[in-house]
Design a protein around this motif. Structure first.
Motif, short mmCIF file in Angstrom:
data_model
loop_
_atom_site.label_atom_id
_atom_site.label_comp_id
_atom_site.label_asym_id
_atom_site.label_seq_id
_atom_site.Cartn_x
_atom_site.Cartn_y
_atom_site.Cartn_z
N SER A 92 -5.92 3.67 -6.95
CA SER A 92 -5.51 2.40 -6.96
C SER A 92 -6.53 1.30 -6.78
O SER A 92 -7.39 1.57 -6.17
CB SER A 92 -4.09 2.29 -6.06
OG SER A 92 -3.26 1.36 -6.43
N ARG A 93 -5.83 -0.03 -6.60
CA ARG A 93 -6.36 -1.18 -6.48
C ARG A 93 -5.71 -2.36 -6.11
O ARG A 93 -4.46 -2.23 -6.30
CB ARG A 93 -7.36 -1.37 -7.91
CG ARG A 93 -6.52 -1.62 -9.06
CD ARG A 93 -7.27 -1.93 -10.29
NE ARG A 93 -8.05 -3.14 -10.18
CZ ARG A 93 -8.96 -3.61 -11.02
NH1 ARG A 93 -9.24 -2.78 -12.31
NH2 ARG A 93 -9.69 -4.80 -10.96
N HIS A 94 -6.32 -3.25 -5.55
CA HIS A 94 -5.64 -4.50 -5.45
C HIS A 94 -5.70 -5.47 -6.37
O HIS A 94 -6.24 -5.16 -7.46
CB HIS A 94 -6.46 -5.12 -4.13
CG HIS A 94 -6.22 -4.50 -2.67
ND1 HIS A 94 -5.21 -5.04 -1.88
CD2 HIS A 94 -7.13 -3.88 -2.11
CE1 HIS A 94 -5.20 -4.41 -0.84
NE2 HIS A 94 -6.35 -3.50 -0.80
N SER A 95 -4.59 -6.32 -6.48
CA SER A 95 -4.57 -7.47 -7.50
C SER A 95 -5.65 -8.66 -7.49
O SER A 95 -5.70 -9.44 -8.32
CB SER A 95 -3.09 -7.90 -7.77
OG SER A 95 -2.89 -8.54 -6.47
N SER A 96 -6.18 -8.75 -6.34
CA SER A 96 -7.39 -9.56 -6.09
C SER A 96 -8.30 -9.26 -5.33
O SER A 96 -8.25 -8.10 -4.88
CB SER A 96 -6.55 -10.98 -5.57
OG SER A 96 -5.90 -10.43 -4.26
N CYS A 116 -7.69 4.71 6.02
CA CYS A 116 -8.10 3.37 5.86
C CYS A 116 -7.21 2.42 5.46
O CYS A 116 -6.30 2.94 4.70
CB CYS A 116 -9.49 3.26 5.14
SG CYS A 116 -9.35 3.33 3.46
N VAL A 117 -7.49 1.14 5.74
CA VAL A 117 -6.54 0.17 5.15
C VAL A 117 -7.52 -0.95 4.82
O VAL A 117 -8.52 -1.50 5.17
CB VAL A 117 -5.35 -0.35 6.18
CG1 VAL A 117 -6.25 -0.94 7.70
CG2 VAL A 117 -4.46 -1.36 5.79
N LEU A 169 -1.67 -5.72 2.01
CA LEU A 169 -2.27 -4.55 2.42
C LEU A 169 -2.02 -3.33 1.84
O LEU A 169 -0.90 -2.98 1.38
CB LEU A 169 -1.73 -4.58 4.14
CG LEU A 169 -2.05 -5.52 5.13
CD1 LEU A 169 -1.51 -5.32 6.37
CD2 LEU A 169 -3.62 -5.81 5.33
N ILE A 170 -2.88 -2.29 1.88
CA ILE A 170 -2.80 -0.91 1.14
C ILE A 170 -3.40 0.07 2.22
O ILE A 170 -4.53 -0.21 2.61
CB ILE A 170 -3.58 -0.92 -0.01
CG1 ILE A 170 -2.96 -1.99 -1.22
CG2 ILE A 170 -3.35 0.63 -0.67
CD1 ILE A 170 -3.61 -1.74 -2.60
N THR A 199 -8.54 9.44 -0.72
CA THR A 199 -8.98 8.39 -1.64
C THR A 199 -7.41 8.15 -2.45
O THR A 199 -7.43 7.62 -3.44
CB THR A 199 -9.78 9.21 -2.70
OG1 THR A 199 -9.07 10.39 -3.37
CG2 THR A 199 -11.33 9.42 -2.18
N HIS A 200 -6.47 8.45 -1.88
CA HIS A 200 -5.09 8.25 -2.22
C HIS A 200 -4.41 7.21 -1.65
O HIS A 200 -4.40 7.12 -0.46
CB HIS A 200 -4.26 9.48 -2.35
CG HIS A 200 -5.12 10.53 -2.85
ND1 HIS A 200 -5.21 10.85 -4.45
CD2 HIS A 200 -5.54 11.71 -2.31
CE1 HIS A 200 -6.02 11.91 -4.50
NE2 HIS A 200 -6.29 12.43 -3.39
N LYS A 201 -3.68 6.23 -2.42
CA LYS A 201 -2.94 5.24 -2.05
C LYS A 201 -1.59 5.84 -1.22
O LYS A 201 -0.91 6.41 -2.16
CB LYS A 201 -2.58 4.32 -3.07
CG LYS A 201 -1.73 3.26 -2.73
CD LYS A 201 -1.44 2.32 -3.92
CE LYS A 201 -0.31 1.04 -3.56
NZ LYS A 201 -0.11 0.41 -4.63
N VAL A 202 -1.26 5.37 -0.19
CA VAL A 202 0.13 5.61 0.63
C VAL A 202 0.94 4.98 0.26
O VAL A 202 2.21 5.01 0.05
CB VAL A 202 -0.33 6.49 2.04
CG1 VAL A 202 1.02 6.86 2.51
CG2 VAL A 202 -1.56 7.32 2.01
N LYS A 203 0.56 3.33 0.83
CA LYS A 203 1.54 2.56 0.73
C LYS A 203 0.95 1.34 0.69
O LYS A 203 -0.19 0.98 1.22
CB LYS A 203 2.62 2.53 1.98
CG LYS A 203 3.80 1.42 1.96
CD LYS A 203 4.75 1.85 3.07
CE LYS A 203 5.92 0.77 3.08
NZ LYS A 203 6.86 1.18 4.11
#
Length: 637
Positions: free
Chosen positions: A193-197, A215-216, A224-225, A230-234
């Motif tokens: 996944s990715r951030h929007s900025s 990691c965060v 915050l992600i 390598t998987h997005k949790v929240k």
């Protein structure tokens, strides 16, 4: 009689003193003297075994009863003795230093940017390369592991620990690379996944309890992600400002922007702590401009500071959330260093000293101030202060010692008592990185890493001196010495064999002969033994004579030797004509003998004579020639 009684009544014994007074007196006595007093009487033994006495010992030595726990015990007596033993080991043990060159090639010089030391591993990061140093490995090829970790193009922030490295990009994408096992052979992997900025802050978990790598990351729009592998949790949006710092420990996440701290528990419960305010020069309140920050997860405290003001803020939601303590540092703060091992361990106030944690405050005036950030009270107190005449490049503090890196030397101090314990000479002239782990130190600058460990056992010292680069050098030296010794032994054995053989020949064929005669005699007898190994034995048994050919060879050799001696006797008289005539006579004799041999057939010399008679006739001619030569020699003499 009454006077004697009166005098006895005036005498005061040490035993008659109150226990409070005795404990106060004994608290100024060394521990070895306490063992002696313990043997005096049971009353003294009872007082010495009282924990209140050992608590007073700490007060008399370090002027406080709050300090970091070293022995992890609730008994002050055990804590006191364990700390004393640990300081003695630092003082008296031998420092073994091993140098590691991260870049052997002179074309590519590595400049270490970050270093993480968790014995027995050390991770160093420079631009695009992570080097794992296996400090306990004996094989040279396994000590340095180079992990190509190409920084993604457009990388805006990165973080790494001993197990993984993570990167954030300007377009919001996140990348990571595992460093454990053989996973370092895989390339940098993009997360799902990715951030929007743009990613502005990223960190990995400092807890080693989980089998998974967490990691965060934070972005410039306050999002915050949390990532597992390598998987997005929240994901969670906590602010509308840029996330400047993030930290992750177990189920606690700390994030900060320019105005507030955000404490998130279990990725959902958000608690906000506004930044404290300080007094401006004109007396007005101004918000703290954070330049240095540390987090003590063990006591759930935030440590933030600018160049003069230092704050310790509690973020424990269940106890004293938001409680702030401050201290004014009269000198300009240059850096903060905290006991990393202690701040990762939950505080246990039942331990001796209430399990404190030291913070070292470095100043621009070359001084270091030690503060126990877990000490009770509404204000912070400087426990110890050290001043130096030269520049202090960096320092590290643990629950026992404070290590200061100066130009060309390391100085080790008792963290609680501020006493100099040890000085290590001949270190880096301009040290850049320093780390402590389990009583061992790492100091690095440029592309060199020096590993220092302290060993008391001489046998371990010998084993250690044979390892590393020194062991490889020792192996080469040992091989060379062994090769030289082997050559020497072989030559020595040949000499002994030759000497024994000469002795045997002398004993067998002995006599008081000259060297030339001896060598000729030996050669003839060896030839006899090789061609006719049983001839001497057969002659002794049967009484037969030696073969005629052998006798002729011996006789010719004797005549040649006599002739040579005769020639040498005339060499000093310069009678060249006589010598030339003698040599011509010898040449004619040899020519006649060869002509006779060529004219004699292999079967019979004459049809009427057999072969043995023909050989006998030739022998007679040879005998005549020898007689003539002997007569000429006798006339010449």
């Amino acid at each position: 009689m009454n006077l004697a009684v009166e005098d006895k009544s005036k005498k005061v014994s040490l035993i008659t003193l109150p226990p409070e007074v005795l404990i106060s007196i004994f608290s100024h006595v060394d521990e070895k003297d306490l063992y002696v007093l313990q043997q005096v009487c049971s009353y003294f033994a009872c007082l010495i075994n009282d924990e209140e006495l050992w608590k007073n010992l700490f007060v008399s030595r370090i002027h406080t009863c709050y300090f970091p726990s070293f022995a992890q015990t609730n008994k002050y007596s055990i804590e006191y003795l364990e700390r004393l033993q640990g300081l003695r080991q630092w003082k008296h043990n031998r420092a073994i230093k091993t140098k590691y060159v991260l870049s052997p090639s002179p074309r590519y010089q590595v400049q270490i940017e970050r270093i993480i030391f968790d014995y027995p591993r050390c991770a160093c990061y420079n631009d695009g390369i992570i080097t794992l140093v296996q400090l306990h490995s004996r094989r040279k090829k396994d000590r340095l592991i180079y992990i190509p970790c190409t920084t993604p193009q457009g990388c805006s922030t990165m973080s790494f620990n001993i197990n993984a490295a993570v990167f954030g990009r300007f377009d919001g994408r996140v990348f990571g690379k595992l460093l454990s096992n053989k996973s370092y052979l895989t390339p940098v992997t993009e997360f799902d996944s990715r951030h929007s900025s743009c990613v502005t802050a990223i960190t990995t978990s400092i807890s080693q309890d989980s089998l998974e790598d967490w990691c965060v990351s934070g972005s410039e729009n306050g999002e915050l992600i949390w990532w597992c592998e390598t998987h997005k949790v929240k994901s969670l949006k906590i602010s509308s400002k840029v996330i400047l710092h993030v930290a992750l420990y177990k189920n606690w996440t700390i994030a900060a922007d320019s105005e507030k701290f955000y404490v998130i528990k279990d990725m959902e419960d958000v608690h906000i702590i506004p930044l404290p305010k300080t007094k401006n020069t004109d007396g007005s309140d101004v918000q703290l401009q954070v330049q240095f920050s540390k987090i003590d997860f063990g006591s759930m405290s935030l440590i933030v500071a600018d160049t003069r003001h230092l704050f310790v803020i509690s973020f424990n939601p269940d106890l004293d959330f938001g409680r702030s303590r401050t201290i004014l540092i009269p000198e300009t703060i240059s850096n903060l260093e905290i006991d990393l091992a202690t701040c990762k361990r939950e505080q246990n106030k039942s331990l001796a000293g209430e399990d404190g944690c030291f913070l070292a405050v470095m100043t621009m005036e070359n001084s270091i101030k030690l503060i126990n950030v877990r000490a009770p009270g509404n204000t912070l107190i400087i426990e110890n202060e050290l001043k130096f005449d030269e520049q202090v490049y960096t320092c590290q503090v643990s629950n026992l010692v404070l290590v200061c890196a100066l130009s060309g030397q390391l100085q080790v101090y008792d963290a609680a008592g501020a006493r100099l314990i040890k000085t290590v000479q001949k270190t880096d002239k301009y040290p850049q990185h320093l780390a402590i782990s389990q009583g061992r130190m790492i100091i690095a600058s440029g592309n060199l890493v020096h590993f220092l460990q302290y060993i008391s056992d001489p046998s371990l010292l010998k084993k250690r001196s044979g390892s590393g680069g020194q062991r490889a050098h020792g192996n080469k030296w040992d091989k060379r010495v062994n090769a030289e010794l082997a050559i020497y032994d072989e030559e020595e054995s040949l000499r002994k064999e030759r000497a024994l053989e000469n002795e045997r020949l002398i004993e067998t064929y002995g006599g008081d002969l000259s060297d030339d005669e001896l060598q000729l005699r030996i050669a003839l007898m060896e030839s006899e033994s090789s061609h006719f190994p049983n001839s001497a034995h057969q002659a002794e048994q049967s009484g037969e004579e030696v073969d005629d050919d052998l006798e002729r060879a011996i006789e010719e050799s004797r005549l040649a030797q006599e002739n040579q001696q005769f020639v040498e006797s005339f060499a000093d008289e310069d009678d060249e004509d006589f010598i030339r005539a003698l040599e011509q006579s010898r040449a004619d004799e040899e020519h006649n003998s060869q002509r006779i041999r060529r004219s004699t057939p292999l079967t019979d010399v004459d049809d009427s004579r057999p072969l043995d008679q023909a050989i006998a006739g030739n022998d007679e001619d040879d005998e005549a020639l020898r007689l003539a030569l002997a007569l000429s020699l006798s006339e010449a003499n």
